[in-house]
Scaffold this active site. Structure first.
Site, mmCIF file in Angstrom:
data_model
loop_
_atom_site.group_PDB
_atom_site.id
_atom_site.type_symbol
_atom_site.label_atom_id
_atom_site.label_comp_id
_atom_site.label_asym_id
_atom_site.label_seq_id
_atom_site.Cartn_x
_atom_site.Cartn_y
_atom_site.Cartn_z
ATOM 1 N N HIS A 1 0.415 -0.858 -0.251
ATOM 2 C CA HIS A 1 0.152 0.311 0.098
ATOM 3 C C HIS A 1 0.973 1.161 -0.083
ATOM 4 C CE1 HIS A 1 -2.247 3.247 2.308
ATOM 5 N NE2 HIS A 1 -2.878 3.408 1.292
ATOM 6 N N HIS A 2 1.380 1.588 1.335
ATOM 7 C CA HIS A 2 2.614 2.557 0.501
ATOM 8 C C HIS A 2 3.728 2.025 1.783
ATOM 9 C CE1 HIS A 2 1.146 3.845 5.145
ATOM 10 N NE2 HIS A 2 2.451 3.755 5.256
ATOM 11 N N GLN B 1 9.647 1.738 6.395
ATOM 12 C CA GLN B 1 8.398 0.606 6.588
ATOM 13 C C GLN B 1 7.280 0.489 5.701
ATOM 14 O OE1 GLN B 1 4.743 3.056 8.436
ATOM 15 N NE2 GLN B 1 6.228 3.074 10.055
ATOM 16 N N HIS C 1 4.142 -1.086 4.367
ATOM 17 C CA HIS C 1 2.306 -1.208 5.143
ATOM 18 C C HIS C 1 2.153 -2.482 4.409
ATOM 19 C CE1 HIS C 1 -1.845 0.356 6.009
ATOM 20 N NE2 HIS C 1 -2.143 -1.061 6.090
ATOM 21 N N HIS D 1 -1.653 12.233 0.505
ATOM 22 C CA HIS D 1 -2.268 11.026 1.086
ATOM 23 C C HIS D 1 -3.480 10.867 1.558
ATOM 24 C CE1 HIS D 1 -1.721 6.749 2.458
ATOM 25 N NE2 HIS D 1 -1.619 7.216 3.715
ATOM 26 N N HIS E 1 -6.640 7.689 2.492
ATOM 27 C CA HIS E 1 -7.180 6.557 2.490
ATOM 28 C C HIS E 1 -8.089 7.174 1.994
ATOM 29 C CE1 HIS E 1 -5.404 5.168 6.581
ATOM 30 N NE2 HIS E 1 -4.364 4.923 5.532
ATOM 31 N N MET F 1 -6.577 9.580 6.887
ATOM 32 C CA MET F 1 -5.519 10.158 6.689
ATOM 33 C C MET F 1 -5.865 11.260 5.971
ATOM 34 S SD MET F 1 -2.424 7.332 7.567
ATOM 35 C CE MET F 1 -1.615 8.410 8.458
#
Length: 690
Positions: A35-36, A96, A98, A158, A160, A230
């Site tokens: 996703h990211h 990181q 996701h 960004h 959702h 977000m």
């Protein structure tokens, strides 16, 4: 298999003990599995294991890259890099991810000292609650900027599923300047910013995320899972290495008083095609995305990933037009066509003093103003009989009155569509250069709020005049320039458009091959757009968040006749278009509807062409949307897990792991020579603009 909302972390040391600089990013991931991704720099990572259980970094984490949804690579400007290594406070990278597999970005590095250091400024909403079923909810963020100058070169948005458009601005002396605006449902890349932007102490940076609660049955909060929302606006900037700050952010809710002045574009969703929307669906929320798609269809505006193509079946029946001189849209979104019937502008239409020589022909007996259905092309209403001699420009006001110019009459005339005159400015058949006369005026623009009238004047004057709604003369001005010593006067200001969201007036300065924009209130020069692709002539412009223009034949340059779609802020040409079967002969005016359909009136072909974006060409370059200027304030490290846990009603899940997310050649069909050329009738413009 990793499950939805799993956050994976991978920490690895910066592979050098010296100062080094990241100068490029190449993502190696696909949205089918990821996703990211967020790349952080820090001194000490929390863990070197795969799962982000306790967070990313023990100390302050600085975001240096973000990627999502098949975004293309971000290119840093020359001599700019993110500083890492010995003296940077970054000895580890923490990546990181996701949801998904073990994909990662490749960072291209250099040991050569960079004179400018890159950083990330993040605006983020934290208190927004989106009510179920509510059509529009805004998340507003704003902070004062209190540090050394920064120079933005890219931005990223960004959200959702519920985000429809995210817009960022700089506010300086009360004026809002667009940093960037993008649909978060499209590839969440870093898009290029205006290269001329700088942000300095005392400015304010602001952002708005527009959400919809339609399709939801419960409240939606800011949070870290896919069912939360977000609101992030990232700015990638560079600054002098002596004052470098690698990370700044802003989480302050903007005041209602401040945001009542935000430009209207921030409240206009950006259209996402069905193909793009379907490819963006992720983590199982297909029905929810479908409802968003249906909502977006009803509120489409042009996106930067499009190509205009002719609708060859429009109109479905002949309109029987003369030379088409003007186009407009009424308040019902119908197309309004202004044409010359059986009159023509030829070499013998005017004498050397711009006086009309064919009054004995009488006014045009046909209906010169046609209201046409934009979908089928059927005539809905006709007016303008026995009123005009040589029509030129047309626009409409909020009362659906028509405002037109007639170059033979040397007048600006308004009518209500019943073949009668409501107001006439100028003296009939009498050219002049004072405040009560025009000389072949070309076009009219109307301020949608105040009703003030702007007139481009014209073929034998070189000015823009401003009148009140009842016709009282207010002011006038000539061409503008950022360098007053090199100001070039207008050479036939040929087309005008009023920009409601910017309170500006833009003009197509035909023979100079440029577009100039001015503050509507004062006439102060704002900017100029001049492109080689115009070929030395710009005949007409209009505006719908983007600038649409058509060029014309030039005796000095060779360039194809075509339409242009231009980003207002970056001045980039996003698309060009022309008819497929019948070439432009003399495109003379242009209009664009709310849904992005474009109409071009061609005086040479005596016809109107329609273009739409229904056939998307994904090879068209991503033009980057509007971008200008920005700023903010620096704050300390941010642990969103702790922050959101302290706010009642917010989910902590995911945030323990997150630090954030032409010449007017109007020819007869029988004669394709240049003999009937509007330039013949134009007295040379004065050497200095008024």
């Amino acid at each position: 298999m990793f499950q939805s909302d799993t956050y994976l972390c991978m920490a690895f040391p910066v592979p050098t003990s010296q100062d080094a600089y990241i100068v490029d990013f190449i993502p190696r991931a696909s949205m089918e599995t990821v996703h990211h991704m967020l790349l952080f720099g820090c001194q000490t990572p929390v863990s070197t294991s795969s799962y982000c259980v306790q967070g990313t970094c023990e100390d302050e984490a600085s975001i240096i890259y973000a990627w999502a949804r098949n975004a293309p690579p971000t290119k840093l400007p020359r001599d700019v890099g993110f500083k890492v290594g010995r003296n940077s406070g970054m000895s580890y990278f923490v990546l990181q991810i996701h949801y998904g597999d073990h994909s990662y970005p490749l960072n291209c590095g250099s040991h050569q000292r960079q004179p400018f250091i890159a950083g990330i400024y993040l605006l983020m909403a934290v208190d927004t609650v989106i009510l179920p079923g509510k059509r529009v909810t805004n998340a507003d963020i704003a902070c004062d900027y209190t540090s050394y100058p920064i120079y933005p070169f890219a931005f990223r948005t960004h959200t959702h599923h519920l985000g429809k458009v995210v817009s960022g601005y700089r506010i300086r002396d009360g004026k809002w300047s667009l940093i960037g605006r993008q649909s978060p449902q499209l590839p969440q890349a870093f898009y290029p910013a205006n290269k001329e932007v700088n942000v300095k102490y005392g400015d304010t940076i602001a952002a708005r995320c527009l959400f919809t609660g339609e399709g939801r049955t419960s409240k939606t909060y800011i949070g870290g899972t896919s069912d939360d929302e977000m609101c992030n606006f990232y700015i990638m900037y560079y600054m002098d290495s002596k004052h470098a700050i690698p990370y700044m952010n802003c989480m302050e809710t903007g005041s209602r008083e401040l945001f009542q002045h935000i430009p209207a574009e921030a409240n206009t969703p950006i259209a996402v095609s069905p193909g793009d929307m379907n490819s963006m669906m992720h983590m199982g929320n297909h029905q929810e995305n479908k409802s968003l798609l249906d909502t977006n269809k009803a509120q489409q505006v042009l996106d930067q990933d499009f190509h205009l193509e002719q609708v060859s079946t429009w109109p479905q029946s002949s309109l029987q037009l003369g030379q088409v001189s003007g186009l407009a849209l009424d308040t019902d979104s119908n197309l309004v066509i202004f044409h010359r019937g059986d009159h023509h502008w030829g070499a013998d239409s005017f004498n050397s003093k711009a006086r009309y020589l064919q009054r004995s022909l009488g006014p045009i007996q046909q209906s010169t103003i046609l209201v046409v259905d934009p979908d089928k092309g059927y005539i809905l209403k006709a007016s303008g009989r026995n009123m005009f001699y040589l029509p030129h420009g047309i626009t409409t006001d909020k009362e659906n009155n028509y405002w037109v110019t007639d170059v033979a009459l040397h007048q600006v005339i308004s009518s209500d569509g019943s073949d009668r005159t409501l107001l006439a400015l100028g003296e009939a058949f009498t050219p002049g250069s004072d405040s009560n006369h025009f000389c072949q005026p070309t076009d009219v623009a109307v301020d949608t709020e105040t009703g003030n009238i702007f007139v481009s004047d014209g073929y034998c004057n070189a000015r823009i005049l401003k009148f009140s709604a009842d016709g009282k003369y207010l002011s006038e001005w000539g061409a503008g320039s950022s360098d007053r010593r090199r100001r070039i006067p207008f050479r036939i200001p040929h087309s005008l458009v009023f920009l409601p969201n910017k309170q500006e007036v833009c003009v197509a300065d035909r023979e100079n091959g440029r577009i100039q924009c001015f503050i509507a209130e004062t006439g102060e020069f704002v900017k100029e757009v001049k492109k080689e692709e115009f070929g030395g002539e710009v005949f007409a412009i209009t505006y719908n968040g983007l600038i649409f223009a058509v060029n014309g034949d030039s005796p000095y340059y060779s360039a194809p006749l075509r339409g242009f779609v231009i980003d207002y802020s970056t001045k980039d040409i996003l698309d060009t278009f022309n008819p497929e079967k019948k070439e432009f002969k003399m495109p003379h005016d242009i209009a664009v509807t709310k849904d992005g359909s474009v109409f071009v009136g061609d005086a040479g072909n005596k016809s109107v062409f329609k273009f739409t974006t229904e056939k998307l060409h994904h090879s068209v370059k991503k033009g980057g949307i509007e971008v200008q200027e920005l700023e903010g304030k620096a704050v300390g490290s941010l642990n969103l897990g702790n922050f959101f846990a302290s706010h009642k009603g917010y989910s902590r899940q995911g945030f323990d792991q997150l630090s954030t997310e032409g010449s007017d050649q109007e020819r007869n069909d029988e004669d394709s020579s240049d003999s009937e050329n509007e330039e013949y009738s134009a007295v040379p413009p004065p050497q200095s603009s008024s």
